[in-house]
Design an enzyme around this catalytic site. Structure first.
Site, PDB file in Angstrom:
ATOM      1  N   GLY A 187      -0.754   1.559  -4.565  1.00  0.00           N
ATOM      2  CA  GLY A 187      -1.778   0.908  -3.755  1.00  0.00           C
ATOM      3  C   GLY A 187      -2.751   1.909  -3.175  1.00  0.00           C
ATOM      4  O   GLY A 187      -3.973   1.698  -3.184  1.00  0.00           O
ATOM      5  N   VAL A 207       0.864  -1.188   0.000  1.00  0.00           N
ATOM      6  CA  VAL A 207       0.000   0.000   0.000  1.00  0.00           C
ATOM      7  C   VAL A 207       0.902   1.240   0.000  1.00  0.00           C
ATOM      8  O   VAL A 207       0.992   1.967   0.989  1.00  0.00           O
ATOM      9  CB  VAL A 207      -0.967   0.018   1.204  1.00  0.00           C
ATOM     10  CG1 VAL A 207      -2.010   1.122   1.013  1.00  0.00           C
ATOM     11  CG2 VAL A 207      -1.667  -1.331   1.356  1.00  0.00           C
ATOM     12  N   LYS A 247       9.971  -3.238 -19.675  1.00  0.00           N
ATOM     13  CA  LYS A 247       8.697  -2.913 -20.327  1.00  0.00           C
ATOM     14  C   LYS A 247       8.708  -3.331 -21.790  1.00  0.00           C
ATOM     15  O   LYS A 247       7.729  -3.882 -22.304  1.00  0.00           O
ATOM     16  CB  LYS A 247       8.427  -1.418 -20.193  1.00  0.00           C
ATOM     17  CG  LYS A 247       8.264  -0.949 -18.754  1.00  0.00           C
ATOM     18  CD  LYS A 247       8.285   0.569 -18.660  1.00  0.00           C
ATOM     19  CE  LYS A 247       8.204   1.050 -17.224  1.00  0.00           C
ATOM     20  NZ  LYS A 247       8.356   2.516 -17.103  1.00  0.00           N
TER      21      LYS A 247
END
Length: 437
Positions: free
Chosen positions: A15, A11, A205
Site C-alpha cells: 500500500g 497501507v 498463484k
C-alpha cells in the site's frame, strides 16, 4: 478529465509502495490512463503509520468499510490479505458498484469464482495482476498477450522464499534447517514459514494462472501441494551431478483427460533459463502452440515491484471505466459462458519423469531386482548413479532418473522396492520436468 479516486484498504508494504509510485509518477501515469489517478482515502489499523506512507491530503480511517461505502471512491484497492475481512470488503465494494484491485492470491484462488460472478452481475471489474508473481505482468500476458494460443502448459518458480532456500542449499551445500534460519534472519522468510515452504503460496498463484490458461474455474482445493522442508542436501548434490537443478515448481499442463495442477520440488535441466532463476526472484514459463515457450522473469515481491502491478490494474480500469461491460477483457480470459469443465487430475494420474534415490545393502543382484521391478511397472531408466553410502555398513546409494511414467506406476514400484531385503528404508522420489520449448 475528472480524476479517478482510489481508496486503499491496507497501507503496509505494498500500500505504501502504491501511494509512493502514484505520487512520483503521477503525471506519466495520467498520460497513459487518460486522466489522473489519485489516492483520496486509505484505511489502516495504525493511522500514524498510514500517514507516514500516504502523506498529507488523504483521508484516513481505521475501518476499511468506510472506504468501500464512500460514494466518492471509484476504485477500491484491497491489500489487507487473508479471506475474512478482505472477502467481505471486496464483495461489499462490488455490491456498491465499485471496481476492485487486489493483490490477494489466497482470496482469488479460493473465492475467485464467487467474486467474479458477482462482479459480472454488477458490471464492475476485479483486477488481480499483483496477486501472482509480484511485479511480473504474467496475468496480462496470459489473458491478453497470448490470447491467440492454445496454452499447453505453464511452469513457475513463484515463491521467492523457497527459491532463496534452494539456491543457498545448492551453492553452500547447507542443510534445509540452516538455510531457513538464515532466510528468517534476512527477512526473506516469516517466523512461521509454512505458507511458503510447504507450497501453499505457490499453489494459490498457480491455481489462478491455470484457470486463465485453460479457461477453467479456479480450483485451489484440487491442487497437489508438496513443499521443500523434507528435501535433503544430498539430492540437490546428486541432481547437479546428473545435470539438473531442483526448484519448487508450480506445474499446470493440459492433458487429454484433464488438467495437471501441482506444486512440488522438481528437477529441471540445468541448461534451461528457468533453472537459473536464483535467490528471491520469480519466473514463469508458458508454452503456447503458436508462439512456443515464453518466459517472464522479475521480482516476485517487494513494495514498488508489486505496486507496479497494482497501478497497472488501476490504469486498465481507468481506461475501461466507461466501457460497455460486454466488451471488457474477461476476468479469467474466457467468456464466463464459455468456461471449460475439464477435471483437475489427481496426482496419481500425473505423467512426468522421476528421480529416485534409495539406499541398498551390498548384496548380489540388487540392481537387477530394482530394474526388474521398474520394468514390470512400464518404467524405463534414463540415467543412473551409484554412490557409496554414508556408512560402509549401508552399502551404497542408487540414484535413478526415469523416462516419462505415470505416478501411480512409480508409487507401486517404490512400494515393491522398499520391500526388498536389500533396500534400507524409504525411497526418495522427486518429479522431473524437461520443459522443452
Amino acid at each position: 478529465m475528472k480524476a479517478i479516486n482510489v481508496g486503499l484498504c491496507g497501507v503496509g508494504t505494498v500500500g505504501g509502495g502504491t501511494a509512493t509510485v502514484l505520487k512520483r509518477n503521477g503525471e506519466e501515469i495520467a498520460r497513459r490512463a487518460g486522466r489522473p489517478i489519485v489516492v483520496t482515502m486509505a484505511a489502516n489499523r495504525d493511522l500514524d503509520r498510514a500517514r507516514e506512507l500516504v502523506g498529507e491530503g488523504v483521508a484516513l480511517t481505521d475501518n476499511a468499510m468506510d472506504v468501500v461505502n464512500n460514494p466518492d471512491i471509484d476504485i477500491v484497492v484491497e491489500l489487507i490479505g487473508g479471506t475474512t475481512i478482505a472477502k467481505d470488503l471486496v464483495l461489499a465494494a462490488i455490491e456498491n458498484g465499485k471496481h476492485v484491485v487486489t493483490a490477494n492470491k489466497k482470496l482469488i484462488a479460493e473465492y475467485g469464482n464467487e467474486i467474479f460472478a458477482r462482479a459480472q452481475e454488477k458490471g464492475v471489474i476485479v483486477a488481480f495482476e499483483a496477486a501472482v508473481a509480484g511485479g511480473i505482468p504474467v496475468i496480462k500476458a496470459l489473458r491478453e498477450g497470448l490470447t491467440a494460443n492454445k496454452i499447453e502448459w505453464v511452469a513457475g518458480i513463484i515463491n521467492g522464499t523457497s527459491n532463496f532456500i534452494l539456491t543457498e542449499m545448492r551453492d553452500k551445500g547447507s542443510a534445509f534447517a540452516d538455510v531457513l534460519a538464515e532466510a528468517q534472519r534476512l527477512g526473506y522468510a516469516e517466523a512461521d514459514p509454512t505458507f511458503d515452504i510447504e507450497g501453499h503460496d505457490a499453489a494459490h498463484k498457480l491455481t489462478i494462472m491455470s484457470a486463465i490458461a485453460f479457461g477453467i474455474p479456479v480450483q485451489f482445493d484440487k491442487a497437489y501441494l508438496e513443499g521443500i522442508s523434507k528435501l535433503d542436501a544430498a539430492d540437490i548434490k546428486y541432481a547437479a551431478e546428473l545435470g539438473y537443478r531442483i526448484k519448487l515448481l508450480g506445474m499446470t499442463r493440459r492433458r487429454p483427460n484433464g488438467i495437471e495442477l501441482r506444486v512440488s520440488p522438481t528437477l529441471i535441466p540445468a541448461g534451461r533459463l528457468i533453472a537459473n532463476v536464483d535467490g528471491v526472484m520469480n519466473a514463469v514459463l508458458v508454452k503456447g502452440d503458436a508462439v512456443g515457450a515464453t518466459m517472464y522473469y522479475g521480482p516476485g515481491a517487494g513494495a514498488e515491484p508489486t505496486a507496479s502491478s497494482v497501478i497497472a490494474d488501476l490504469v486498465d480500469i481507468t481506461r475501461l471505466h466507461t466501457a460497455d461491460p460486454e466488451h471488457r477483457v474477461p476476468h479469467l480470459a474466457f467468456q464466463p459462458t464459455a468456461m471449460a469443465n475439464l477435471p483437475i487430475l489427481p496426482i496419481s494420474e500425473v505423467e512426468t519423469c522421476y528421480y529416485l534415490r534409495l539406499s541398498v545393502k551390498d548384496l548380489p543382484g540388487v540392481l537387477a531386482n530394482v530394474t526388474s521391478i521398474l520394468a514390470e511397472g512400464q518404467i524405463s531408466v534414463d540415467a543412473m548413479l551409484q554412490k557409496p553410502a554414508a556408512s560402509a555398513e549401508d552399502g551404497a546409494e542408487l540414484v535413478i532418473v526415469t523416462h516419462t511414467a505415470i505416478e501411480k506406476n512409480i508409487n507401486a514400484a517404490i512400494a515393491k522396492i522398499e520391500l526388498l531385503p536389500s533396500t534400507n528404508g524409504k525411497v526418495v522420489k522427486l518429479r522431473l520436468e524437461h520443459l522443452n520449448g
